[in-house]
Design a protein around this motif. Structure first.
Motif, PDB file in Angstrom:
ATOM      1  N   TYR A   4     -10.343 -35.130  -8.532  1.00 35.46           N
ATOM      2  CA  TYR A   4      -9.345 -36.193  -8.515  1.00 35.46           C
ATOM      3  C   TYR A   4      -9.255 -36.742  -7.103  1.00 35.46           C
ATOM      4  N   TYR A   5      -9.057 -38.062  -6.973  1.00 36.40           N
ATOM      5  CA  TYR A   5      -8.816 -38.608  -5.639  1.00 36.40           C
ATOM      6  C   TYR A   5      -7.906 -39.826  -5.715  1.00 36.40           C
ATOM      7  N   THR A   6      -7.224 -40.084  -4.596  1.00 37.69           N
ATOM      8  CA  THR A   6      -6.232 -41.148  -4.530  1.00 37.69           C
ATOM      9  C   THR A   6      -5.965 -41.519  -3.083  1.00 37.69           C
TER      10      THR A   6
ATOM     11  N   LYS B 271      -1.097 -39.283  -2.055  1.00 38.09           N
ATOM     12  CA  LYS B 271      -1.076 -37.916  -2.578  1.00 38.09           C
ATOM     13  C   LYS B 271       0.196 -37.590  -3.351  1.00 38.09           C
TER      14      LYS B 271
ATOM     15  N   ASP C 184      -2.353 -40.318 -12.472  1.00 27.41           N
ATOM     16  CA  ASP C 184      -2.646 -41.623 -11.893  1.00 27.41           C
ATOM     17  C   ASP C 184      -3.747 -41.577 -10.832  1.00 27.41           C
ATOM     18  N   TRP C 185      -4.251 -40.381 -10.525  1.00 25.38           N
ATOM     19  CA  TRP C 185      -5.365 -40.253  -9.584  1.00 25.38           C
ATOM     20  C   TRP C 185      -6.659 -40.648 -10.302  1.00 25.38           C
TER      21      TRP C 185
ATOM     22  N   TYR D  10      -8.260 -40.797   2.078  1.00 32.53           N
ATOM     23  CA  TYR D  10      -8.195 -40.433   0.664  1.00 32.53           C
ATOM     24  C   TYR D  10      -7.746 -38.982   0.567  1.00 32.53           C
TER      25      TYR D  10
END
Length: 95
Positions: free
Chosen positions: A13-15, A18, A24-25, A48
């Motif tokens: 997962y990344y966004t 945080k 929503d990631w 990120y």
């Protein structure tokens, strides 16, 4: 053999934020035999946050704590660089 069964895959997962709910990631599935993964189309000079979760036949494990990473300020040559957008095996300590 691992204590809770063989790992069959990972969910990365990344966004940019945080504090967003994990649903929503951005999510990418990775097969369990991979030790590295390249994330593409990230913005330059941007922070990120990454989390990873292992999967096995019984389901998914706990999410790692977020790991912060800043992308390069300039475009790199089109190759898998050791420090750009790659989750390395040493991150397994977060599982």
């Amino acid at each position: 053999m691992e204590a809770n069964g063989r790992i069959t895959g990972y969910i990365l997962y990344y966004t940019l934020d945080k504090n967003m709910l994990i649903d929503d990631w951005v999510m990418e599935a990775i097969s369990g035999d991979r030790l590295t993964h390249q994330v593409v189309d990230l913005n330059l000079d941007t922070v990120y946050y990454f989390r990873i979760q292992a999967k096995n036949a019984k389901g998914v494990g706990p999410l790692s704590e977020p790991v912060q990473f800043r992308t390069a300020k300039v475009e790199l040559p089109d190759k898998m660089a050791n420090d750009q957008g790659t989750i390395h095996p040493h991150l397994k300590e977060f599982y």
